[in-house]
Design a protein around this motif. Structure first.
Motif, PDB file in Angstrom:
ATOM      1  N   THR A 181       3.496  -9.303   0.419  1.00  0.00           N
ATOM      2  CA  THR A 181       2.396  -9.638   1.327  1.00  0.00           C
ATOM      3  C   THR A 181       1.049  -9.351   0.681  1.00  0.00           C
ATOM      4  O   THR A 181       0.147 -10.198   0.688  1.00  0.00           O
ATOM      5  CB  THR A 181       2.517  -8.840   2.641  1.00  0.00           C
ATOM      6  N   THR A 182       0.909  -8.155   0.096  1.00  0.00           N
ATOM      7  CA  THR A 182      -0.350  -7.801  -0.562  1.00  0.00           C
ATOM      8  C   THR A 182      -0.639  -8.738  -1.725  1.00  0.00           C
ATOM      9  O   THR A 182      -1.775  -9.188  -1.911  1.00  0.00           O
ATOM     10  CB  THR A 182      -0.297  -6.341  -1.063  1.00  0.00           C
ATOM     11  N   VAL A 238      -7.153  -5.000   3.077  1.00  0.00           N
ATOM     12  CA  VAL A 238      -5.741  -4.999   2.692  1.00  0.00           C
ATOM     13  C   VAL A 238      -5.455  -4.022   1.561  1.00  0.00           C
ATOM     14  O   VAL A 238      -4.540  -3.192   1.647  1.00  0.00           O
ATOM     15  CB  VAL A 238      -5.281  -6.416   2.290  1.00  0.00           C
ATOM     16  N   GLY A 287      -6.089  -0.412   3.673  1.00  0.00           N
ATOM     17  CA  GLY A 287      -4.638  -0.422   3.883  1.00  0.00           C
ATOM     18  C   GLY A 287      -3.885   0.431   2.886  1.00  0.00           C
ATOM     19  O   GLY A 287      -2.786   0.899   3.161  1.00  0.00           O
ATOM     20  N   MET A 339       4.319 -12.767   4.588  1.00  0.00           N
ATOM     21  CA  MET A 339       4.497 -11.658   5.534  1.00  0.00           C
ATOM     22  C   MET A 339       5.803 -11.803   6.302  1.00  0.00           C
ATOM     23  O   MET A 339       6.589 -10.860   6.415  1.00  0.00           O
ATOM     24  CB  MET A 339       3.334 -11.637   6.533  1.00  0.00           C
ATOM     25  N   VAL A 379       4.631  -4.973   8.387  1.00  0.00           N
ATOM     26  CA  VAL A 379       3.398  -5.752   8.513  1.00  0.00           C
ATOM     27  C   VAL A 379       2.440  -4.962   9.389  1.00  0.00           C
ATOM     28  O   VAL A 379       2.698  -4.757  10.576  1.00  0.00           O
ATOM     29  CB  VAL A 379       3.665  -7.142   9.136  1.00  0.00           C
ATOM     30  N   GLN A 396      -3.232  -5.500   7.586  1.00  0.00           N
ATOM     31  CA  GLN A 396      -2.855  -6.669   6.801  1.00  0.00           C
ATOM     32  C   GLN A 396      -3.101  -7.958   7.570  1.00  0.00           C
ATOM     33  O   GLN A 396      -3.596  -8.938   7.017  1.00  0.00           O
ATOM     34  CB  GLN A 396      -1.379  -6.577   6.397  1.00  0.00           C
ATOM     35  N   SER A 410      -5.813 -10.571   6.408  1.00  0.00           N
ATOM     36  CA  SER A 410      -5.395 -11.925   6.066  1.00  0.00           C
ATOM     37  C   SER A 410      -6.201 -12.969   6.831  1.00  0.00           C
ATOM     38  O   SER A 410      -6.554 -14.020   6.292  1.00  0.00           O
ATOM     39  CB  SER A 410      -3.906 -12.109   6.350  1.00  0.00           C
TER      40      SER A 410
END
Length: 303
Positions: A92-93, A135, A139, A252, A263, A267, A271
Motif C-alpha cells: 500500500t505504501t 502516509v 503514518g 490496499m 489499512v 493511509q 491516498s
C-alpha cells in the motif's frame, strides 16, 4: 462502452495487485533475480508480439543513446530500487509513493523539457506531497525507512524514464520504444542479477511462486499494456486516466485480502490527498493528456 470500462478496470486491478504480488515474490526470490527473470519473460512476449505484428523499425544512432540511458535508469536502477524496497515496505505504501510519479514527471519536464509548470500543477503537487507526508511521515512515526527511500528512488527513476521516453517517442512509436528499452534494460540487468547471487541466496522451488512470476510478467507487464492502449481509442484518454488513480486503492484492498495488511485511516486520508493532487496537477488539454496517459501506460508495464 461498458466492455471497454470493464477492460480498463481489469488492467488497473492487475496493476494495483502487482504491488502485492511483488511483495510476495521478493520473499521467494532475490530482488534482482526476480526483476531480471520477470523482465526476460516480458521482453520475450513483447518481442514476439512486435515480430508477429511487424512493428520493428530500424534504430537510429541518437535513439540508441536514449535506449541505453532508458535501460540504465528506467530498468536497471528502477527495478533494483523497486524490488529491494518491497522487501521492507508494504504494498500500500509503495503504491501511494509511486502514484506521485505523474507530478514528479511534470516537475522534471519543466526543468529539462521546458514545459510549463502551471499554478494548477503547483496546487496539485502541494496536495499530493501532503498526502505522501501523511502516509510515509505521520503514518510511519515521522521516520523514513530504507525501504521507503528505495521506493522513492524507484518513483524518481520511473519519472526520469518518462522524460527520456518523451524524447525517444519524438521519432519512435511508444510501443516499439517500450519493446526496445525493456529488452536493452534486461540485458543490463542480467549480469547484475546473477553477480549478486551467492550461497545464501534463496531461489524458490515452489510451483506457485514461479507461476506467479511468469504470469505477472506476461499479463501485468505485457498483455495489460496492449489492452489498455487499445481501449484508449474507444473511451478517450481523459476517462481512462481516471482509472489509473485507482491503483493505490486496489493495492490496499488486495493487500488486506491476501496478506492481511492493515489499512489505517492515515493511509486512506493520505491516498485521497495524493489522488486529488494528481488529478488537479495533471488536468491538461486533450492532446497533452492523451500523450501523457499513453506514456504512463507503456512504462507502467515494466513495474
Amino acid at each position: 462502452m461498458i466492455r471497454s470500462y470493464l477492460l480498463l478496470l481489469f488492467c488497473v486491478t492487475l496493476w494495483g495487485s502487482n504491488f502485492v504480488f511483488g511483495s510476495m515474490l521478493v520473499k521467494e526470490f532475490p530482488p534482482l533475480f526476480l526483476a531480471d527473470v520477470r523482465l526476460m519473460f516480458t521482453s520475450l512476449f513483447l518481442l514476439c508480439y512486435a515480430w508477429i505484428t511487424k512493428k520493428f523499425v530500424k534504430i537510429k544512432p541518437r535513439e540508441w543513446g536514449l535506449l541505453v540511458l532508458l535501460g540504465l535508469i528506467g530498468t536497471l536502477a528502477n527495478q533494483t530500487a523497486y524490488f529491494n524496497g518491497l522487501l521492507t515496505t508494504d504494498a500500500t505504501t509503495a503504491s501511494l509513493i509511486l502514484s506521485m510519479a505523474p507530478i514528479v514527471t511534470a516537475i522534471l519536464a519543466s526543468l529539462f523539457l521546458k514545459e510549463q509548470f502551471t499554478n494548477r500543477m503547483k496546487i496539485g503537487s502541494a496536495l499530493a506531497l501532503l498526502g505522501t507526508f501523511c502516509v510515509v511521515g505521520i503514518g510511519a512515526g515521522l521516520t523514513i525507512s530504507k525501504g521507503v527511500m528505495l521506493i522513492l528512488i524507484a518513483m524518481v527513476t520511473f519519472s526520469s524514464s518518462m522524460i527520456i521516453i518523451r524524447k525517444l517517442t519524438e521519432t519512435m512509436h511508444p510501443f516499439i520504444s517500450t519493446v526496445y528499452s525493456t529488452t536493452v534494460g534486461t540485458i543490463f540487468l542480467t549480469p547484475a542479477a546473477f553477480l549478486t547471487l551467492d550461497r545464501t541466496s534463496v531461489i524458490s522451488h515452489e510451483f506457485w511462486a514461479w507461476a506467479m512470476l511468469i504470469l505477472t510478467a506476461i499479463f501485468m507487464q505485457g498483455i495489460c499494456g496492449l489492452v489498455w492502449n487499445q481501449q484508449l481509442q474507444v473511451v478517450g484518454t481523459g476517462k481512462a486516466a481516471i482509472f489509473l488513480n485507482l491503483q493505490p486503492f486496489v493495492a490496499m484492498l488486495v493487500g488486506f485480502l491476501l496478506l492481511g495488511s492493515q489499512v489505517t485511516a492515515i493511509q486512506v486520508g493520505g491516498s485521497l490527498l495524493i489522488v486529488t493532487g494528481v488529478i488537479v496537477a495533471t488536468v491538461r488539454s486533450r492532446k497533452a493528456s492523451t500523450r501523457q496517459t499513453e506514456l504512463v501506460a507503456e512504462r507502467t508495464k515494466s513495474m
